[in-house]
Scaffold this motif. Sequence first.
Motif, PDB file in Angstrom:
ATOM      1  N   LEU A 114       0.831  -1.207   0.000  1.00 49.99           N
ATOM      2  CA  LEU A 114       0.000   0.000   0.000  1.00 49.99           C
ATOM      3  C   LEU A 114       0.863   1.254   0.000  1.00 49.99           C
ATOM      4  O   LEU A 114       0.569   2.233  -0.718  1.00 49.99           O
ATOM      5  CB  LEU A 114      -0.926  -0.010   1.221  1.00 49.99           C
ATOM      6  CG  LEU A 114      -2.009  -1.095   1.247  1.00 49.99           C
ATOM      7  CD1 LEU A 114      -2.796  -1.022   2.547  1.00 49.99           C
ATOM      8  CD2 LEU A 114      -2.956  -0.951   0.049  1.00 49.99           C
ATOM      9  N   VAL A 115       1.932   1.245   0.787  1.00 54.45           N
ATOM     10  CA  VAL A 115       2.847   2.395   0.821  1.00 54.45           C
ATOM     11  C   VAL A 115       3.527   2.575  -0.530  1.00 54.45           C
ATOM     12  O   VAL A 115       3.687   3.707  -1.027  1.00 54.45           O
ATOM     13  CB  VAL A 115       3.891   2.207   1.941  1.00 54.45           C
ATOM     14  CG1 VAL A 115       4.962   3.297   1.867  1.00 54.45           C
ATOM     15  CG2 VAL A 115       3.221   2.230   3.303  1.00 54.45           C
ATOM     16  N   VAL A 116       3.925   1.465  -1.163  1.00 58.31           N
ATOM     17  CA  VAL A 116       4.580   1.533  -2.475  1.00 58.31           C
ATOM     18  C   VAL A 116       3.628   2.112  -3.514  1.00 58.31           C
ATOM     19  O   VAL A 116       4.021   2.938  -4.346  1.00 58.31           O
ATOM     20  CB  VAL A 116       5.063   0.128  -2.895  1.00 58.31           C
ATOM     21  CG1 VAL A 116       5.423   0.100  -4.375  1.00 58.31           C
ATOM     22  CG2 VAL A 116       6.278  -0.272  -2.065  1.00 58.31           C
ATOM     23  N   ILE A 117       2.362   1.695  -3.482  1.00 58.81           N
ATOM     24  CA  ILE A 117       1.383   2.217  -4.437  1.00 58.81           C
ATOM     25  C   ILE A 117       1.233   3.727  -4.263  1.00 58.81           C
ATOM     26  O   ILE A 117       1.216   4.487  -5.248  1.00 58.81           O
ATOM     27  CB  ILE A 117       0.030   1.507  -4.252  1.00 58.81           C
ATOM     28  CG1 ILE A 117       0.132   0.045  -4.712  1.00 58.81           C
ATOM     29  CG2 ILE A 117      -1.072   2.229  -5.039  1.00 58.81           C
ATOM     30  CD1 ILE A 117      -1.112  -0.769  -4.427  1.00 58.81           C
ATOM     31  N   ALA A 118       1.130   4.181  -3.012  1.00 58.98           N
ATOM     32  CA  ALA A 118       1.006   5.617  -2.758  1.00 58.98           C
ATOM     33  C   ALA A 118       2.244   6.372  -3.236  1.00 58.98           C
ATOM     34  O   ALA A 118       2.140   7.458  -3.833  1.00 58.98           O
ATOM     35  CB  ALA A 118       0.777   5.861  -1.267  1.00 58.98           C
ATOM     36  N   ALA A 119       3.417   5.803  -3.000  1.00 56.28           N
ATOM     37  CA  ALA A 119       4.663   6.450  -3.424  1.00 56.28           C
ATOM     38  C   ALA A 119       4.751   6.532  -4.943  1.00 56.28           C
ATOM     39  O   ALA A 119       5.201   7.548  -5.501  1.00 56.28           O
ATOM     40  CB  ALA A 119       5.863   5.691  -2.865  1.00 56.28           C
ATOM     41  N   ILE A 120       4.321   5.474  -5.635  1.00 59.43           N
ATOM     42  CA  ILE A 120       4.363   5.490  -7.101  1.00 59.43           C
ATOM     43  C   ILE A 120       3.429   6.550  -7.656  1.00 59.43           C
ATOM     44  O   ILE A 120       3.765   7.263  -8.612  1.00 59.43           O
ATOM     45  CB  ILE A 120       3.990   4.098  -7.658  1.00 59.43           C
ATOM     46  CG1 ILE A 120       5.084   3.085  -7.310  1.00 59.43           C
ATOM     47  CG2 ILE A 120       3.804   4.141  -9.171  1.00 59.43           C
ATOM     48  CD1 ILE A 120       4.746   1.664  -7.715  1.00 59.43           C
ATOM     49  N   ILE A 177       4.453  -1.380 -10.406  1.00 61.20           N
ATOM     50  CA  ILE A 177       4.806  -0.226 -11.239  1.00 61.20           C
ATOM     51  C   ILE A 177       3.963  -0.206 -12.512  1.00 61.20           C
ATOM     52  O   ILE A 177       3.446   0.830 -12.932  1.00 61.20           O
ATOM     53  CB  ILE A 177       6.309  -0.253 -11.578  1.00 61.20           C
ATOM     54  CG1 ILE A 177       7.143  -0.059 -10.305  1.00 61.20           C
ATOM     55  CG2 ILE A 177       6.652   0.834 -12.588  1.00 61.20           C
ATOM     56  CD1 ILE A 177       8.627  -0.249 -10.515  1.00 61.20           C
ATOM     57  N   ILE A 178       3.812  -1.376 -13.129  1.00 64.00           N
ATOM     58  CA  ILE A 178       3.032  -1.457 -14.369  1.00 64.00           C
ATOM     59  C   ILE A 178       1.566  -1.144 -14.104  1.00 64.00           C
ATOM     60  O   ILE A 178       0.944  -0.332 -14.803  1.00 64.00           O
ATOM     61  CB  ILE A 178       3.182  -2.850 -15.010  1.00 64.00           C
ATOM     62  CG1 ILE A 178       4.632  -3.079 -15.467  1.00 64.00           C
ATOM     63  CG2 ILE A 178       2.247  -3.002 -16.195  1.00 64.00           C
ATOM     64  CD1 ILE A 178       4.898  -4.484 -15.978  1.00 64.00           C
ATOM     65  N   VAL A 179       0.989  -1.775 -13.078  1.00 63.03           N
ATOM     66  CA  VAL A 179      -0.445  -1.614 -12.802  1.00 63.03           C
ATOM     67  C   VAL A 179      -0.781  -0.166 -12.445  1.00 63.03           C
ATOM     68  O   VAL A 179      -1.725   0.428 -13.004  1.00 63.03           O
ATOM     69  CB  VAL A 179      -0.877  -2.571 -11.670  1.00 63.03           C
ATOM     70  CG1 VAL A 179      -2.270  -2.206 -11.172  1.00 63.03           C
ATOM     71  CG2 VAL A 179      -0.863  -4.006 -12.159  1.00 63.03           C
ATOM     72  N   VAL A 180      -0.010   0.426 -11.540  1.00 62.79           N
ATOM     73  CA  VAL A 180      -0.293   1.799 -11.124  1.00 62.79           C
ATOM     74  C   VAL A 180      -0.082   2.768 -12.280  1.00 62.79           C
ATOM     75  O   VAL A 180      -0.882   3.693 -12.498  1.00 62.79           O
ATOM     76  CB  VAL A 180       0.586   2.189  -9.920  1.00 62.79           C
ATOM     77  CG1 VAL A 180       0.375   3.644  -9.548  1.00 62.79           C
ATOM     78  CG2 VAL A 180       0.273   1.296  -8.730  1.00 62.79           C
ATOM     79  N   GLY A 181       0.981   2.566 -13.059  1.00 61.09           N
ATOM     80  CA  GLY A 181       1.239   3.442 -14.198  1.00 61.09           C
ATOM     81  C   GLY A 181       0.128   3.397 -15.227  1.00 61.09           C
ATOM     82  O   GLY A 181      -0.313   4.440 -15.737  1.00 61.09           O
ATOM     83  N   VAL A 182      -0.348   2.203 -15.547  1.00 64.00           N
ATOM     84  CA  VAL A 182      -1.440   2.063 -16.522  1.00 64.00           C
ATOM     85  C   VAL A 182      -2.727   2.680 -15.983  1.00 64.00           C
ATOM     86  O   VAL A 182      -3.457   3.365 -16.717  1.00 64.00           O
ATOM     87  CB  VAL A 182      -1.657   0.572 -16.876  1.00 64.00           C
ATOM     88  CG1 VAL A 182      -2.899   0.398 -17.745  1.00 64.00           C
ATOM     89  CG2 VAL A 182      -0.442   0.025 -17.610  1.00 64.00           C
ATOM     90  N   ALA A 183      -3.021   2.464 -14.702  1.00 64.41           N
ATOM     91  CA  ALA A 183      -4.241   3.026 -14.107  1.00 64.41           C
ATOM     92  C   ALA A 183      -4.225   4.549 -14.151  1.00 64.41           C
ATOM     93  O   ALA A 183      -5.225   5.188 -14.526  1.00 64.41           O
ATOM     94  CB  ALA A 183      -4.396   2.532 -12.676  1.00 64.41           C
ATOM     95  N   LEU A 184      -3.099   5.159 -13.790  1.00 66.05           N
ATOM     96  CA  LEU A 184      -3.003   6.616 -13.805  1.00 66.05           C
ATOM     97  C   LEU A 184      -3.118   7.162 -15.226  1.00 66.05           C
ATOM     98  O   LEU A 184      -3.782   8.183 -15.465  1.00 66.05           O
ATOM     99  CB  LEU A 184      -1.673   7.056 -13.176  1.00 66.05           C
ATOM    100  CG  LEU A 184      -1.524   6.833 -11.669  1.00 66.05           C
ATOM    101  CD1 LEU A 184      -0.125   7.214 -11.211  1.00 66.05           C
ATOM    102  CD2 LEU A 184      -2.570   7.630 -10.903  1.00 66.05           C
ATOM    103  N   ASP A 185      -2.470   6.495 -16.185  1.00 68.22           N
ATOM    104  CA  ASP A 185      -2.528   6.949 -17.574  1.00 68.22           C
ATOM    105  C   ASP A 185      -3.957   6.859 -18.119  1.00 68.22           C
ATOM    106  O   ASP A 185      -4.422   7.761 -18.830  1.00 68.22           O
ATOM    107  CB  ASP A 185      -1.580   6.108 -18.428  1.00 68.22           C
ATOM    108  CG  ASP A 185      -1.559   6.565 -19.877  1.00 68.22           C
ATOM    109  OD1 ASP A 185      -1.165   7.718 -20.135  1.00 68.22           O
ATOM    110  OD2 ASP A 185      -1.946   5.768 -20.761  1.00 68.22           O
ATOM    111  N   THR A 186      -4.673   5.787 -17.789  1.00 67.61           N
ATOM    112  CA  THR A 186      -6.054   5.635 -18.251  1.00 67.61           C
ATOM    113  C   THR A 186      -6.960   6.701 -17.657  1.00 67.61           C
ATOM    114  O   THR A 186      -7.813   7.277 -18.359  1.00 67.61           O
ATOM    115  CB  THR A 186      -6.582   4.242 -17.887  1.00 67.61           C
ATOM    116  OG1 THR A 186      -5.707   3.242 -18.432  1.00 67.61           O
ATOM    117  CG2 THR A 186      -7.974   4.028 -18.453  1.00 67.61           C
TER     118      THR A 186
END
Length: 449
Positions: free
Chosen positions: A226-232, A422-431
Amino acid sequence: MLETIRNAWKVEDLRKKILFTLMIILVYRVGSAIPVPFLDTSMLSSIFQGGGFLDYLNLLSGGALQSGTLFALSISPYITSSIVIQLLTVAIPALEAMSKEGADGRKKLNKITRYTTVGLALLQSVAYYIMNRNYNSVAFTSGIEGAFAGLTIILTFTAGSMLVVWLGEQIDKKGVGNGISMILFAGIISRGPQSLKAMLQYWELARKGGQTQYYILVPLVLVMFLVVIAAIVVMTNAERRIPVQYAKRVVGRKMYGGQSSYIPIKVTMSGVLPVIFASSLLSIPSMIRSFIDPNRTRFLVEKINEAGETVMEMGWAGKIWGAFEYTHWFYAILYLVLIIAFNYFYVAIQYNPVEMANNLRKNNGAIPGIRPGKPTSDFISKVISKITLVGALFIALIAILPIIMGNVANMGNISLGGTSIIIVVGVALDTVRQLESQMMMRHYKGFLE
């Protein structure tokens, strides 16, 4: 994010695009469950544990590679070919000139990328067939039946990979988000229940087996993610803004310029590409070893222990191969160095400080306190270098943190967690950003009204 999706669902046009994207993802997941004929992959489960190139490809395919299904190769050939063409665009002048020709040049490069994808998919299909044959997973291996079975397996894997690329292109045309990224997102998310099951197994192991350390480690791992997701999320949106002041100039009776702006430099401008490229490069030794030593017994040597008993231990050659295993400390160090190196390389391709300085001078712009020309390019280069180092260290830390946690906590299931997050969070933010931009376009009334 949820508010953006809820607002986009209210717009009929966007709702159709979202439904179309979900339909393509459903087709992809169905194809990932259709088995390829003449294959029994139950013998391969041992080599898809604890990381390595095959486990990395299995991650990208959402577990389809381990099951030997139609979409086993997923989009990994396309990702590799895209990276190769991007690198060659810098090295080969003809490709560089083609990339600057606008839409026509991009179409030509896309066609070259597709042809390269077909070649790589065919090569990976042959390699995967050989590996399955080494593990006695192919129904027929000799005679006409063996040739027919081999040809069927290879062509099915190749066709499945190209079909996945086509599905991604349909998302680009009629759906929401980047098609290839959405396919990656769907594959990784599909392994979420498996990761949760692994965490529950560790918890059950602590409850039944008396290994109380998992009572602390399992919640710690969940909190860490959870902390890593927030940091990304924070670092993905972070940027360094270089201030720019435009000089005033008079054209006729009007005065132009005199405005202040900035050049945004993203902290993680290269995204997940360095992680993917470093993983692919470092995992090649593990893939080669899986072909030449399927049962991992070829490099064992006989030794006599202190009790005078003859035991089998790994020789020096096996230890060298073992250093490239995903959970080895040597692998983690090389992984860190390569991610940083590929970050700098990718940023060097994307940003040209000399060209940026020339564009500023042509538009009567200047950075406050910095002289135009070479001092400006040197300043921009220094800023980009510092920002790249910060972003590279952050991405590298996120990538190797699960490896360290997996070794310390003896939980190998989380070794590839950094790359997937990294992949999941990056794709979610881009979408979400694409949805927001499309909603803004639909609500903008324009100057005429």
